[in-house]
Scaffold this active site. Structure first.
Site, PDB file in Angstrom:
ATOM      1  N   MET A   1      -6.953   7.286  17.882  1.00  0.00           N
ATOM      2  CA  MET A   1      -5.741   6.746  18.487  1.00  0.00           C
ATOM      3  C   MET A   1      -4.794   7.862  18.914  1.00  0.00           C
ATOM      4  SD  MET A   1      -4.705   3.527  16.069  1.00  0.00           S
ATOM      5  CE  MET A   1      -3.252   3.185  17.075  1.00  0.00           C
TER       6      MET A   1
ATOM      7  N   SER B   1      -9.211   9.021   2.802  1.00  0.00           N
ATOM      8  CA  SER B   1      -9.394   9.560   4.151  1.00  0.00           C
ATOM      9  C   SER B   1     -10.398  10.700   4.109  1.00  0.00           C
ATOM     10  CB  SER B   1      -8.056  10.058   4.711  1.00  0.00           C
ATOM     11  OG  SER B   1      -7.120   9.000   4.775  1.00  0.00           O
TER      12      SER B   1
ATOM     13  N   ARG C   1       5.465  -1.177   8.009  1.00  0.00           N
ATOM     14  CA  ARG C   1       5.399   0.122   7.334  1.00  0.00           C
ATOM     15  C   ARG C   1       6.812   0.630   7.072  1.00  0.00           C
ATOM     16  NH1 ARG C   1       1.992   5.160   7.185  1.00  0.00           N
ATOM     17  NH2 ARG C   1       0.305   3.699   7.554  1.00  0.00           N
TER      18      ARG C   1
ATOM     19  N   ASP D   1     -10.458   4.064  41.426  1.00  0.00           N
ATOM     20  CA  ASP D   1      -9.246   4.822  41.109  1.00  0.00           C
ATOM     21  C   ASP D   1      -9.550   6.044  40.253  1.00  0.00           C
ATOM     22  OD1 ASP D   1      -6.260   5.123  40.885  1.00  0.00           O
ATOM     23  OD2 ASP D   1      -6.744   4.792  38.771  1.00  0.00           O
TER      24      ASP D   1
ATOM     25  N   LYS E   1     -12.848   2.182  -0.226  1.00  0.00           N
ATOM     26  CA  LYS E   1     -12.813   2.317   1.225  1.00  0.00           C
ATOM     27  C   LYS E   1     -12.662   3.785   1.628  1.00  0.00           C
ATOM     28  CE  LYS E   1     -10.967  -2.319   2.047  1.00  0.00           C
ATOM     29  NZ  LYS E   1      -9.865  -3.133   2.630  1.00  0.00           N
TER      30      LYS E   1
ATOM     31  N   ARG F   1       0.852  -1.192   0.000  1.00  0.00           N
ATOM     32  CA  ARG F   1       0.000   0.000   0.000  1.00  0.00           C
ATOM     33  C   ARG F   1       0.885   1.238   0.000  1.00  0.00           C
ATOM     34  NH1 ARG F   1      -4.978   1.182   1.156  1.00  0.00           N
ATOM     35  NH2 ARG F   1      -5.424  -0.955   1.814  1.00  0.00           N
TER      36      ARG F   1
END
Length: 570
Positions: free
Chosen positions: A162, A91, A232, A540, A128, A36
Site C-alpha cells: 500500500m 510482522s 485507530r 492512456d 498471525k 489491538r
C-alpha cells in the site's frame, strides 16, 4: 524502517496508561469488542503488560490483541498471556535473515522466529504472521511462506503493498492478490477457500493437511472499505477513522482539556461521519459501496420518496450523519433521523449502505484463478437494493418475488424504445417487466504495436501494471454506466468480471467483460462500458510510448434474459 530512521515523539506527547484506559473504557462502553495494541512497536513500552491487564478487566471487551515486530515477544509473552492477551500478529516480510536486516535496519530475525514458536507453544491459534509482498523483493518467497504453515498453526497473511508517505510506492512494486493466488495454486492446486466474516479484511485459504492457513489482505486490488469496522488511535492520541487517511482528531488534547464523556462521544461520532468512501489514493482504486448508494438514488415511485426529497437527503448527509452518531453513539447500525422507519439509510462505521424498503446484500467473491497471460476480476463487492411492494404503472400488472403475483408484459417492439410519441428522448419504463436473471458479455481489442506490446508484457510501463489498472477501470466503468449514458437505468450488479489477455500475433490486448444482475432490464451497456473503459485505460497508459494505437472490435458477444431472448454473436 526508512533509511534515515524516524523521529521519536517526546514522551510528554504520548498517551499515558491512564489515558489509554480511559479511551478504551469509553469505546467498550459504546460497543467496541476488540482492541489491538499496535505501533510502531508496542512491546517497547515498559507498561504494556499492565495495560493489557487493565484492558482485560473491561466488561464487554472480548478480544485483546497485539501486533508486534516479534523481537521482544518471546521474553514478554508468558506475562502478556497471563495478563489476558488473546491474539497475536507478528510482522515478518521475509524468511531470509539478510533481507530481514535490510528491512528493519537491525539484527533480530532469530528472535522473531523464537517469538513465533513461543506463541504456538503457549497455545495461540492461529498465530498471525503479516507479510507485505513487494515485487522485486520478496514475491519469490510466497511458496516458502505457505510451506511455513505446514507444521505450525500459523495464519500467514499476504498484504498488498500500500502507498504510505516515505515508502516510495508505485504500481510496479505491488503484487496483486490474484497474482499471488495464481502462483500458489500452481504449487498447491487443491488450495481450499475458507469462510470469513462480513467485516473481515482477509480472504483465507488452506492447503489440505497443513496445520496452518494463508490469507490475503486485498487493500489495493479489492479494497474492503465497505465492510471495514476499524478505528485507530495513534500513540499520541490522534483518532484516525482510516489507517490510510491523513485526517486525524486529537483525543489526547480533548482529554487533557477536561472534555466530558458525552463530548468525547460527539467528537468521535463526528470524525466517523467524515470517513471517506475509500482509500484517498490512488484514484485508480474502485469506488466504495458508499458512492454507489449516494450517486444512484432509487426510483422515487418505488420507495415512496420524491426525487427532490432524495436530493435534500444527499445535501444534508454530513450533518445528518453527525446527528445520527450522536444519537446512536458507536454501536454499529446508525439511522438518519427524519426518514421513514422502513426507508432509513444505515451506516456501518461511517460507510453508507442504502436500504430503502428492502435489503442490502453484500455479494462476496469466490476464488478464481487466471492464465499467466490473463488477469480476471472476481465478483466485485456490490450492494443490491431490493425495493419491495413496488407501484405499477397504470394498466400494467407486475409481481415481486415476495408477493408471487403473475406478470403481464407487453411484447417486444422493433421500434426505437428510447423516444416518446413526439420523438423526444425518454427513459424506458421497466416498471411492468418481471425480475429475471440477466447477463451480458462484451469484448474489445487494443492493438498496441510491437514496442508497446512488449513493454506491457514485461510490465515496464512507467505508469504501472497496465493490465491490472485497466481491469480495475473496467469494473468501475460497469458500476458507473448509468451516470455515463443518460438513458440507462441504474442496475444493482451482482457480478462483474473483466479479463485482459495478450495476443502476440496481433500485438494486442484482448478484453472480455461480463456482467450479471437480477432485475427488470439487461446489462449489455454495463458490459460494453466495462470493455470500453478498460480499452481506453490501456490506451492512456501506453500513449507515452506510441500514439499508433487502435481500439477496435468493441462489441456485444452474448446476452441472456429479457423479452427478446438470448443472443450470441457467431
Amino acid at each position: 524502517m526508512p533509511e534515515e530512521g524516524v523521529p521519536l515523539t517526546p514522551k510528554s506527547e504520548l498517551l499515558t496508561a491512564k489515558e489509554i484506559l480511559t479511551l478504551a473504557r469509553l469505546f467498550v462502553k459504546e460497543g467496541v469488542e476488540k482492541i489491538r495494541l499496535t505501533g510502531g512497536e508496542p512491546l517497547i513500552r515498559p507498561d504494556v503488560v499492565d495495560i493489557v491487564g487493565e484492558l482485560y478487566k473491561l466488561e464487554g471487551l472480548k478480544t485483546i490483541a497485539v501486533t508486534t515486530n516479534g523481537i521482544n515477544l518471546a521474553r514478554l509473552l508468558p506475562r502478556l498471556k497471563e495478563a489476558g492477551l488473546n491474539a497475536i500478529n507478528i510482522s515478518l516480510d521475509t524468511l531470509v535473515p539478510a533481507k530481514f536486516e535490510f528491512i528493519v535496519r537491525r539484527k533480530g530475525f532469530h528472535k522473531v522466529m523464537e517469538g513465533i514458536h513461543k506463541a504456538t507453544e503457549l497455545g495461540y491459534h492461529p498465530v498471525k504472521v503479516n507479510c507485505v509482498v513487494m515485487r522485486g523483493f520478496n514475491e519469490d518467497e510466497l511458496l516458502d511462506f505457505v510451506d511455513f504453515t505446514k507444521d505450525l498453526p500459523l495464519d500467514v497473511r499476504f498484504i498488498e503493498y500500500m502507498p504510505f508517505d516515505g515508502n516510495k510506492w508505485n504500481f510496479k512494486k505491488m503484487v496483486s492478490y490474484k497474482e499471488m493466488l495464481d502462483t500458489i495454486k500452481q504449487r498447491w492446486p487443491d488450495l481450499e477457500k475458507l469462510p470469513c466474516e462480513t467485516s473481515s479484511t482477509a480472504k483465507s485459504y488452506k492447503v489440505p493437511h497443513f496445520q496452518g492457513q494463508i490469507s490475503f489482505i486485498t487493500s489495493m486490488s479489492e479494497h474492503f472499505c465497505g465492510s471495514c469496522n476499524r478505528l485507530r488511535i495513534t500513540a499520541d492520541g490522534n483518532l484516525k477513522v482510516c489507517l490510510f487517511g491523513n485526517s486525524e482528531v486529537s483525543l489526547r488534547d480533548h482529554l487533557r482539556s477536561g472534555a466530558s464523556e458525552e463530548e468525547l462521544v460527539q467528537i468521535i461520532g463526528a470524525a466517523v461521519g467524515r470517513k471517506k468512501k475509500q482509500h484517498a489514493e490512488p484514484a485508480l482504486m474502485s469506488f466504495s459501496l458508499c458512492q454507489d448508494a449516494l450517486q444512484n438514488p432509487p426510483n422515487s415511485k418505488e420507495c415512496g420518496h420524491t426525487f427532490s426529497h432524495w436530493l435534500t437527503l444527499r445535501a444534508s448527509l454530513p450533518k445528518q450523519m453527525g446527528k445520527a452518531l450522536m444519537k446512536n453513539k458507536l454501536t454499529g447500525q446508525l439511522f438518519l433521523p427524519g426518514s421513514h422507519p422502513e426507508q432509513q439509510c444505515h451506516i456501518m462505521t461511517g460507510i453508507l449502505q442504502t436500504q430503502l424498503r428492502g435489503c442490502c446484500v453484500f455479494q462476496k467473491d469466490p476464488s478464481s484463478t487466471f492464465d499467466t497471460k490473463c488477469l480476471e476480476a472476481s465478483p466485485v463487492d456490490q450492494v443490491s437494493v431490493d425495493c419491495q411492494f413496488k407501484e405499477a404503472s397504470p394498466g400494467s400488472e407486475f409481481c415481486t418475488r415476495d408477493l408471487g403475483s403473475c406478470t403481464k408484459v407487453p411484447r417486444a417492439s422493433d421500434n426505437l424504445t428510447h423516444t416518446d410519441e413526439e420523438g423526444r428522448a425518454t427513459m424506458v419504463d421497466v416498471g411492468g417487466k418481471p425480475d429475471s436473471r440477466r447477463s451480458a458479455v462484451a469484448g474489445a481489442v487494443v492493438r498496441l504495436g510491437e514496442k508497446a506490446f512488449g513493454m506491457v508484457r514485461q510490465n515496464q510501463m512507467k505508469k504501472g501494471d497496465v493490465l491490472a489498472v485497466a481491469q480495475i477501470a473496467g469494473i468501475q466503468g460497469a458500476k458507473l454506466t448509468s451516470q455515463l449514458i443518460p438513458l440507462c437505468h441504474n442496475i444493482p450488479l451482482n457480478h462483474v468480471e473483466v479479463s485482459l489477455s495478450l495476443d502476440e500475433t496481433r500485438y494486442a490486448v484482448v478484453i472480455c467483460s461480463s456482467c450479471q444482475t437480477w432485475g427488470r432490464t439487461g446489462v449489455e451497456m454495463e458490459a460494453l462500458t466495462a470493455a470500453s473503459l478498460a480499452a481506453l485505460t490501456v490506451y492512456d497508459m501506453c500513449k507515452a510510448v506510441t500514439h499508433d494505437i487502435v481500439i477496435e472490435e468493441v462489441k456485444l458477444l452474448s446476452k441472456t434474459g429479457g423479452q427478446r431472448g438470448d443472443f450470441s454473436r457467431v
